[in-house]
Design a protein around this motif. Structure first.
Motif, PDB file in Angstrom:
ATOM      1  N   MET A   1      68.064  85.754  61.570  1.00  0.00           N
ATOM      2  CA  MET A   1      66.842  85.253  61.242  1.00  0.00           C
ATOM      3  C   MET A   1      65.510  85.426  61.579  1.00  0.00           C
ATOM      4  SD  MET A   1      66.373  81.438  63.499  1.00  0.00           S
ATOM      5  CE  MET A   1      64.447  81.351  63.387  1.00  0.00           C
ATOM      6  N   LEU A   4      62.750  87.329  59.385  1.00  0.00           N
ATOM      7  CA  LEU A   4      62.062  86.364  58.578  1.00  0.00           C
ATOM      8  C   LEU A   4      60.980  85.425  59.286  1.00  0.00           C
ATOM      9  CD1 LEU A   4      65.204  85.104  56.960  1.00  0.00           C
ATOM     10  CD2 LEU A   4      63.774  86.491  55.965  1.00  0.00           C
ATOM     11  N   ALA A   5      61.006  85.385  60.586  1.00  0.00           N
ATOM     12  CA  ALA A   5      60.191  84.711  61.263  1.00  0.00           C
ATOM     13  C   ALA A   5      59.280  85.330  62.146  1.00  0.00           C
ATOM     14  CB  ALA A   5      61.304  84.006  62.283  1.00  0.00           C
ATOM     15  N   LYS A   6      58.823  86.349  61.517  1.00  0.00           N
ATOM     16  CA  LYS A   6      57.751  87.191  62.006  1.00  0.00           C
ATOM     17  C   LYS A   6      56.461  86.464  62.727  1.00  0.00           C
ATOM     18  CE  LYS A   6      57.021  88.580  57.834  1.00  0.00           C
ATOM     19  NZ  LYS A   6      56.707  89.542  56.925  1.00  0.00           N
ATOM     20  N   GLY A   7      56.208  85.270  61.960  1.00  0.00           N
ATOM     21  CA  GLY A   7      54.991  84.426  62.216  1.00  0.00           C
ATOM     22  C   GLY A   7      54.798  83.850  63.559  1.00  0.00           C
ATOM     23  N   ALA A   8      55.840  84.097  64.447  1.00  0.00           N
ATOM     24  CA  ALA A   8      55.771  83.683  65.960  1.00  0.00           C
ATOM     25  C   ALA A   8      54.815  84.201  66.655  1.00  0.00           C
ATOM     26  CB  ALA A   8      57.422  83.804  66.206  1.00  0.00           C
ATOM     27  N   ALA A  11      55.592  82.951  70.699  1.00  0.00           N
ATOM     28  CA  ALA A  11      57.150  82.997  71.249  1.00  0.00           C
ATOM     29  C   ALA A  11      57.280  84.278  71.259  1.00  0.00           C
ATOM     30  CB  ALA A  11      57.959  82.422  70.273  1.00  0.00           C
TER      31      ALA A  11
ATOM     32  N   ARG B 127      59.124  78.054  62.059  1.00  0.00           N
ATOM     33  CA  ARG B 127      59.904  79.436  61.980  1.00  0.00           C
ATOM     34  C   ARG B 127      61.189  78.941  61.202  1.00  0.00           C
ATOM     35  NH1 ARG B 127      59.515  80.648  67.301  1.00  0.00           N
ATOM     36  NH2 ARG B 127      57.158  80.621  66.686  1.00  0.00           N
ATOM     37  N   HIS B 136      58.874  85.192  53.465  1.00  0.00           N
ATOM     38  CA  HIS B 136      58.161  85.909  54.486  1.00  0.00           C
ATOM     39  C   HIS B 136      56.716  85.261  54.377  1.00  0.00           C
ATOM     40  CE1 HIS B 136      60.834  89.269  55.055  1.00  0.00           C
ATOM     41  NE2 HIS B 136      61.243  89.131  53.848  1.00  0.00           N
ATOM     42  N   ILE B 137      56.479  85.000  55.697  1.00  0.00           N
ATOM     43  CA  ILE B 137      54.860  84.469  55.845  1.00  0.00           C
ATOM     44  C   ILE B 137      54.388  85.400  57.048  1.00  0.00           C
ATOM     45  CG2 ILE B 137      53.355  82.732  56.428  1.00  0.00           C
ATOM     46  CD1 ILE B 137      54.567  82.301  53.744  1.00  0.00           C
ATOM     47  N   PRO B 138      53.493  86.059  56.857  1.00  0.00           N
ATOM     48  CA  PRO B 138      52.837  87.129  57.879  1.00  0.00           C
ATOM     49  C   PRO B 138      52.464  86.321  59.113  1.00  0.00           C
ATOM     50  CG  PRO B 138      51.530  87.171  56.177  1.00  0.00           C
ATOM     51  CD  PRO B 138      52.456  86.301  55.621  1.00  0.00           C
ATOM     52  N   SER B 139      52.152  85.136  59.210  1.00  0.00           N
ATOM     53  CA  SER B 139      51.571  84.644  60.448  1.00  0.00           C
ATOM     54  C   SER B 139      51.613  83.126  60.288  1.00  0.00           C
ATOM     55  CB  SER B 139      50.434  84.794  60.954  1.00  0.00           C
ATOM     56  OG  SER B 139      49.963  84.118  61.882  1.00  0.00           O
ATOM     57  N   LEU B 140      52.303  82.382  61.256  1.00  0.00           N
ATOM     58  CA  LEU B 140      52.386  80.725  60.992  1.00  0.00           C
ATOM     59  C   LEU B 140      50.965  80.272  61.356  1.00  0.00           C
ATOM     60  CD1 LEU B 140      55.574  79.836  63.084  1.00  0.00           C
ATOM     61  CD2 LEU B 140      55.273  79.965  60.571  1.00  0.00           C
TER      62      LEU B 140
END
Ligand SMILES: Nc1ncnc2c1ncn2[C@@H]1O[C@H](COP(=O)(O)OP(=O)(O)O)[C@@H](O)[C@H]1O
Ligand SMILES: [Mg+2]
Lengths: 355, 251
Positions: A1, A4-8, A11, B127, B136-140
């Motif tokens: 995962m 897909l979770a590159k928004g972190a 973290a 996430r 795909h979202i570049p940034s939360l």
């Protein structure tokens, strides 16, 4: 995962490599090319405080150079103390702006509440601490009334509070018989409001404390999130189960309460309750909030920004007065500043955003 | 397919009037647990009104809704959510100036000590939701107003799925999207179904409907004029039902 979770952001559980690969893949996506500038607006928001801050520093240096009294401890402390009540009330006004509301009655409410303070503590002889508490409660009451009329009768807050602006000022004049009331400034209450500690006026500390708590509430609590949501998209907030009327009611009450606090602080400092106190305060408070980056259209604003806005108003007013201009001229300068800042914001918005 | 078991939600005789417009007149609708149900119909046929009743935004004037056999009143959006019905509105209902995480948790932000936002839980949860949806979202921490149409749609859907409901209602989820972004949303809908969530989708796009739907409900002038298994009908028949050339009663 992980890919897909590159928004972190905070973290650290995946590598930069993964993040940049994923980003690169997205950038190949023809649908999304050129649309992905998510960091920019955040950076811009942060840099807006930066830009306004730099403008403030510029004015600061300017006044330091062209007068020889500006850059003295005495003047600086005075200058900030003079805006401390503006900054205190501006915390409530910031919440209102973010929720898409406004309160034009703050100056009149402040004036009315100083009269209430004088009446309670001089007329009836109530202890100043208790008086302060009652005055704050009274302020919350005025805020609730504004909020109830706004939400239950669905009248725009501009109209409601414009009416209240006149009403409370007249009430203050009638109740006081147009005469100031002097209080006997003995006791700790008058020290922790009008006094100083290590040469720092308590008024400034009160403003900083209120701003700090306000900032915490706005940025870290669910309530603060709901204030942003309410002003950002009212219908979406309602659909998401946020009681937007209750949020608005609460921030009108907070603003009223802060007017009460400001009234108590002011009497504690001046030792006199005057019915004309706070005339035109709404202009300076709204000025501080707008220069600080909040917008009447809702959804935007921060407490740090408002504090910066308040300090810039302090610098302009303080500097102009030192140069021999009247408060009136200083207000004109502040008005011009508000227009300039508002225009720059608008231009930046058109340049930076898609819409 | 889902024909063997009882429907999760059964609506009977739903009617709704606005002033002098009769938006719905006695509509029946069943939703099974793991199906994709398409609701089609011309503009003004009552599709949005129907889903607004199911999502708690409107109350029906007549008719009843049963969930798991029990008569249920869906009084407001929060109640709908609690009952397992989440909705992705046509306008997405996003707060453009707030970030991705805040939008995913709009109205139900995780808190510590009753008041303070649990930002870490929010980011972790966000996430996970987005990862589950494979979007795909570049940034939360990006403002959603700065994202593309497809990404915004994904966030709105992500919010609906994060409630772990039994049915997700989507009002024209691809209407504002390009071909590629639409395909992503359709893939996502199929994955939701595979994960056991029912999806009720409103769409004008016959090809889409015939690609993903298990059943098709046709509304016309506020009435249910036909319900068909996808495998037992043709686009031609559905179009005729929509415009009212050949009226036939469905399943
Ligand atoms: N809030 C409302 N007030 C008045 N009329 C409405 C409202 N919502 C829908 N309608 C009317 O009800 C009918 C059905 O509308 P709607 O459910 O939006 O149709 P669809 O989504 O199928 O295009 C239309 O005639 C529409 O004008
Ligand atoms: Mg519609």
């Amino acid at each position: 995962m992980t890919d897909l979770a590159k928004g972190a952001e905070p973290a650290k559980d995946f590598t930069d490599g993964v993040i940049s690969t994923a980003l690169a893949r997205d950038e190949i996506d023809p649908d999304e090319i050129g649309r992905q500038k998510p960091q920019k607006i955040g950076r811009w928001l942060r840099s807006r405080n930066m830009t306004v801050g730099i403008a403030g520093v510029f004015l600061f240096v300017l006044f330091s150079l062209i007068t020889n009294t500006f850059l003295t401890m005495f003047n600086l402390v005075n200058m900030v103390r003079n805006v401390s009540l503006i900054g205190t009330v501006a915390v409530g006004m910031t919440l209102l702006f973010i929720a898409g509301e406004v309160d034009l009655s703050v100056g009149s409410v402040l004036g009315f509440l100083t009269i209430v303070f004088g009446g309670l503590t001089v007329g009836i002889g109530i202890d100043p601490w208790l008086t302060a508490l009652l005055v704050i409660l009274c302020g919350i009451g005025t805020g609730l009334l504004n909020g109830l009329i706004r939400t239950k009768l669905n009248i725009p807050s501009f109209i409601v509070t414009l009416a209240m602006l006149t009403a409370y000022r007249s009430l203050a004049l009638i109740v006081s018989g147009d005469r100031p009331v002097s209080v006997d400034p003995t006791g700790t209450f008058y020290v922790v409001t009008g006094g100083t500690i290590f040469h720092i006026p308590f008024l400034i500390l009160w403003m900083l404390a209120v701003t700090f708590v306000g900032g915490l509430v706005l940025s870290r609590t669910r309530f603060g999130y709901h204030v942003y949501a309410t002003g950002g998209n009212l219908e979406a907030s309602r659909d998401a189960g946020i009681n937007t009327d209750q949020i608005k009611l609460a921030i009108f009450a907070i603003t009223g309460g802060l007017c009460g606090l400001a009234a108590a602080l002011l009497v504690g400092y001046l030792h006199v309750a005057e019915p004309t106190t706070g005339t035109g305060l709404e202009f300076l408070v709204i000025g501080a909030v707008v220069v600080g980056g909040a917008e009447l259209t809702g959804g935007r604003g921060t407490m740090v920004g408002t504090l910066i806005g308040t300090l810039i108003i302090a610098i302009i007013t303080g500097g102009m007065v030192l140069l021999g201009y009247s408060q009136g001229v200083a207000d004109i300068a502040t008005g011009i500043l508000i227009i300039v800042v508002g225009t720059i914001d608008l231009l930046l918005r058109h340049a930076g955003a898609r819409r | 397919m889902s024909s063997s078991h009882e429907p999760f939600l059964v609506a009977r005789g739903l009617s709704k009037n606005f002033a002098n417009v009769s938006a719905l007149q006695g509509v029946d609708l069943d939703i099974f647990d793991d199906e994709i149900l398409a609701v089609v119909g011309d503009n003004g046929a009552g599709k949005s009104t129907l889903i607004k009743i199911l999502s708690g935004a409107h109350q029906p004037d007549h008719g009843e809704i049963r969930i798991d056999g029990k008569i249920t009143r869906i009084t407001d959006p929060l109640r709908a959510r609690a009952l397992g019905i989440s909705t992705v509105y046509q306008n997405l209902a996003l707060v453009d100036l707030r970030d991705v995480a805040a939008n995913l948790y709009l109205g139900c932000e995780p808190v510590r000590w009753g008041w303070f936002i649990d930002r870490q839980a929010m980011l972790d949860g966000a996430r996970k939701v987005l990862a589950d949806l494979k979007v795909h979202i570049p940034s939360l921490t990006a403002e959603v107003g700065q994202l593309s149409g497809g990404q915004r749609q994904s966030i709105a859907i992500g919010r609906a799925t994060s409630h772990r409901g039994r049915v997700i209602i989507m009002d024209e989820p691809t209407a504002a999207l390009g071909v590629k972004e639409s395909q992503k949303v359709l893939d996502l809908i199929i994955r939701l179904k595979e994960a056991g969530t029912a999806v009720l989708i409103i769409s004008h796009n016959m090809r889409q409907v015939f690609t993903i739907a298990d059943r098709i409900v046709v509304l016309r002038h506020g009435r249910n004029v036909g319900t068909r298994w996808r495998s037992e009908t043709t686009p031609d028949e559905i179009v005729k039902l929509i415009v009212g050339i050949e009226t036939g009663q469905g399943v």
